[in-house]
Design a protein around this motif. Structure first.
Motif, PDB file in Angstrom:
ATOM      1  N   ILE A   1       1.049  -2.510  -8.193  1.00  0.00           N
ATOM      2  CA  ILE A   1       1.276  -2.785  -9.610  1.00  0.00           C
ATOM      3  C   ILE A   1       0.529  -2.022 -10.478  1.00  0.00           C
ATOM      4  CG2 ILE A   1       1.345  -4.494 -11.559  1.00  0.00           C
ATOM      5  CD1 ILE A   1       2.224  -6.735  -9.630  1.00  0.00           C
ATOM      6  N   ASP A   2      -0.729  -2.010 -10.505  1.00  0.00           N
ATOM      7  CA  ASP A   2      -1.583  -1.018 -11.265  1.00  0.00           C
ATOM      8  C   ASP A   2      -1.401   0.065 -11.174  1.00  0.00           C
ATOM      9  OD1 ASP A   2      -2.898  -3.447 -12.276  1.00  0.00           O
ATOM     10  OD2 ASP A   2      -4.574  -3.432 -10.752  1.00  0.00           O
ATOM     11  N   VAL A   3      -1.244   0.756  -9.966  1.00  0.00           N
ATOM     12  CA  VAL A   3      -0.805   2.267  -9.484  1.00  0.00           C
ATOM     13  C   VAL A   3       0.515   2.606 -10.148  1.00  0.00           C
ATOM     14  CG1 VAL A   3      -0.557   3.814  -7.837  1.00  0.00           C
ATOM     15  CG2 VAL A   3      -2.455   2.278  -7.523  1.00  0.00           C
TER      16      VAL A   3
ATOM     17  N   ARG B   1      14.540   7.254 -15.104  1.00  0.00           N
ATOM     18  CA  ARG B   1      14.533   7.016 -13.578  1.00  0.00           C
ATOM     19  C   ARG B   1      14.919   8.509 -12.938  1.00  0.00           C
ATOM     20  NH1 ARG B   1      18.294   1.614 -13.356  1.00  0.00           N
ATOM     21  NH2 ARG B   1      17.023   0.271 -14.177  1.00  0.00           N
ATOM     22  N   ALA B   2      14.456   9.541 -13.419  1.00  0.00           N
ATOM     23  CA  ALA B   2      14.493  10.710 -12.865  1.00  0.00           C
ATOM     24  C   ALA B   2      13.549  10.989 -11.581  1.00  0.00           C
ATOM     25  CB  ALA B   2      13.979  11.970 -13.929  1.00  0.00           C
ATOM     26  N   LEU B   3      12.494  10.103 -11.884  1.00  0.00           N
ATOM     27  CA  LEU B   3      11.444  10.011 -10.649  1.00  0.00           C
ATOM     28  C   LEU B   3      11.580   8.764 -10.084  1.00  0.00           C
ATOM     29  CD1 LEU B   3       8.653  11.729 -12.539  1.00  0.00           C
ATOM     30  CD2 LEU B   3       9.900  12.722 -10.829  1.00  0.00           C
ATOM     31  N   PRO B   4      11.103   8.447  -8.923  1.00  0.00           N
ATOM     32  CA  PRO B   4      11.188   7.070  -8.322  1.00  0.00           C
ATOM     33  C   PRO B   4      10.162   6.064  -8.531  1.00  0.00           C
ATOM     34  CG  PRO B   4      10.272   8.667  -6.796  1.00  0.00           C
ATOM     35  CD  PRO B   4      10.833   9.262  -7.862  1.00  0.00           C
ATOM     36  N   VAL B   5       9.420   6.410  -9.702  1.00  0.00           N
ATOM     37  CA  VAL B   5       8.262   5.554 -10.131  1.00  0.00           C
ATOM     38  C   VAL B   5       8.644   4.126 -10.725  1.00  0.00           C
ATOM     39  CG1 VAL B   5       6.269   5.217 -11.482  1.00  0.00           C
ATOM     40  CG2 VAL B   5       6.752   7.660 -10.549  1.00  0.00           C
TER      41      VAL B   5
ATOM     42  N   VAL C   1       0.917  -1.148  -0.052  1.00  0.00           N
ATOM     43  CA  VAL C   1       0.033   0.139   0.253  1.00  0.00           C
ATOM     44  C   VAL C   1       0.959   1.218   0.185  1.00  0.00           C
ATOM     45  CG1 VAL C   1      -1.673   1.167   1.333  1.00  0.00           C
ATOM     46  CG2 VAL C   1      -2.201  -0.943   1.073  1.00  0.00           C
ATOM     47  N   GLY C   2       1.875   1.255   0.815  1.00  0.00           N
ATOM     48  CA  GLY C   2       3.010   2.355   0.722  1.00  0.00           C
ATOM     49  C   GLY C   2       3.450   2.453  -0.615  1.00  0.00           C
ATOM     50  N   ILE C   3       3.949   1.492  -1.224  1.00  0.00           N
ATOM     51  CA  ILE C   3       4.404   1.543  -2.469  1.00  0.00           C
ATOM     52  C   ILE C   3       3.437   2.107  -3.456  1.00  0.00           C
ATOM     53  CG2 ILE C   3       5.147   0.186  -4.444  1.00  0.00           C
ATOM     54  CD1 ILE C   3       6.464  -1.785  -2.483  1.00  0.00           C
ATOM     55  N   ALA C   4       2.345   1.747  -3.480  1.00  0.00           N
ATOM     56  CA  ALA C   4       1.390   2.369  -4.369  1.00  0.00           C
ATOM     57  C   ALA C   4       1.060   3.857  -4.090  1.00  0.00           C
ATOM     58  CB  ALA C   4      -0.021   1.516  -4.302  1.00  0.00           C
ATOM     59  N   ALA C   5       0.977   4.082  -2.790  1.00  0.00           N
ATOM     60  CA  ALA C   5       0.790   5.367  -2.465  1.00  0.00           C
ATOM     61  C   ALA C   5       1.810   6.431  -2.869  1.00  0.00           C
ATOM     62  CB  ALA C   5       0.456   5.805  -0.800  1.00  0.00           C
ATOM     63  N   ALA C   6       3.140   5.900  -2.667  1.00  0.00           N
ATOM     64  CA  ALA C   6       4.226   6.758  -2.990  1.00  0.00           C
ATOM     65  C   ALA C   6       4.329   6.989  -4.800  1.00  0.00           C
ATOM     66  CB  ALA C   6       5.516   6.027  -2.662  1.00  0.00           C
ATOM     67  N   ALA C   7       3.861   6.060  -5.434  1.00  0.00           N
ATOM     68  CA  ALA C   7       3.732   6.112  -6.609  1.00  0.00           C
ATOM     69  C   ALA C   7       2.717   7.103  -7.248  1.00  0.00           C
ATOM     70  CB  ALA C   7       3.538   4.651  -7.533  1.00  0.00           C
TER      71      ALA C   7
ATOM     72  N   ALA D   1       1.426   9.590  -5.419  1.00  0.00           N
ATOM     73  CA  ALA D   1       1.900  10.809  -4.845  1.00  0.00           C
ATOM     74  C   ALA D   1       2.766  11.353  -5.890  1.00  0.00           C
ATOM     75  CB  ALA D   1       2.420  10.954  -3.507  1.00  0.00           C
ATOM     76  N   THR D   2       3.798  10.627  -6.443  1.00  0.00           N
ATOM     77  CA  THR D   2       4.779  11.139  -7.181  1.00  0.00           C
ATOM     78  C   THR D   2       4.135  11.622  -8.649  1.00  0.00           C
ATOM     79  OG1 THR D   2       6.612   9.683  -6.451  1.00  0.00           O
ATOM     80  CG2 THR D   2       7.038  10.634  -8.481  1.00  0.00           C
ATOM     81  N   ALA D   3       3.189  10.664  -9.176  1.00  0.00           N
ATOM     82  CA  ALA D   3       2.344  11.086 -10.204  1.00  0.00           C
ATOM     83  C   ALA D   3       1.830  12.159 -10.242  1.00  0.00           C
ATOM     84  CB  ALA D   3       1.659   9.767 -10.697  1.00  0.00           C
ATOM     85  N   THR D   4       1.211  12.204  -9.110  1.00  0.00           N
ATOM     86  CA  THR D   4       0.058  13.614  -8.970  1.00  0.00           C
ATOM     87  C   THR D   4       0.689  14.797  -8.770  1.00  0.00           C
ATOM     88  OG1 THR D   4      -1.455  12.144  -7.824  1.00  0.00           O
ATOM     89  CG2 THR D   4      -1.570  14.598  -7.392  1.00  0.00           C
ATOM     90  N   GLU D   5       2.100  14.873  -7.991  1.00  0.00           N
ATOM     91  CA  GLU D   5       2.931  16.066  -7.968  1.00  0.00           C
ATOM     92  C   GLU D   5       3.397  16.388  -9.450  1.00  0.00           C
ATOM     93  OE1 GLU D   5       5.802  15.191  -5.029  1.00  0.00           O
ATOM     94  OE2 GLU D   5       4.355  14.841  -3.429  1.00  0.00           O
TER      95      GLU D   5
END
Length: 183
Positions: free
Chosen positions: A128-130, A145-149, A49-55, A57-61
């Motif tokens: 995975i989906d997120v 790889r400029a972003l952690p996604v 869940v944390g991995i999904a939330a981080a991805a 958040a990065t995409a939203t920002e």
């Protein structure tokens, strides 16, 4: 997940008396299913869940930042808006699934084992989906790889193959739902 250090342990020449035994003689499988697995699976589900939330958040920002020459953000594109909405919905659903499984486990509810197994499957699939949606939203910067996604996606994929794998859990869930014994 790249820092996972799972390895076999060998105890050579170690002797302990019976007072040091955890559980009953021959009861290892019960300890795994009744004690270790529930905590491990809930923890792994929560990590995903944390991995999904981080991805997400990065995409939203990334999408909210001005991108175009007129100063408008990527988030003004309807397709991107849909990805952001879907990512948030999946993260929220996975979080609720994990919270419910943990609640049932804490209450020693008979339905806890299925819920806990479903939480691991649901959270890793959601991650995975997120992360895939986040890769699409972030485009070339994610692949470069400029972003952690990209790392989020690799970590999410690792969660599905961590034992017990999602495929094994799906079999066990199906057996449990049909009233068959789960190993």
């Amino acid at each position: 997940m790249a820092g996972n250090g799972s390895v076999a342990m060998v105890f050579d020449g170690v002797e302990l008396d019976d007072s040091r035994r955890v559980g009953e003689l021959g009861g290892g499988a019960g300890l795994v299913f009744d004690v270790v697995a529930p905590f491990f699976l809930v923890g792994l589900a929560a990590a995903n869940v944390g991995i999904a939330a981080a991805a997400a958040a990065t995409a939203t920002e990334h999408a909210a930042r001005p991108r175009y020459s007129d100063g408008s953000p990527l988030a003004e594109v309807q397709h991107v808006q849909h990805h952001l909405a879907d990512m948030d919905t999946r993260v929220r659903a996975a979080r609720l699934l994990v919270q419910e499984a943990a609640r049932l486990g804490d209450a020693a509810d008979p339905a806890a084992l299925v819920a806990i197994m479903e939480a691991k499957v649901g959270a890793t699939d959601a991650a995975i989906d997120v992360a895939r949606d986040a890769m699409e939203v972030c485009g070339g910067q994610a692949y470069a790889r400029a972003l952690p996604v990209e790392r989020n996606l690799r970590d999410a994929l690792a969660g599905t193959v961590m034992a017990p794998t999602n495929a094994v859990l799906r079999s066990w869930i199906g057996k449990a739902l049909a009233g068959l014994p789960v190993p």
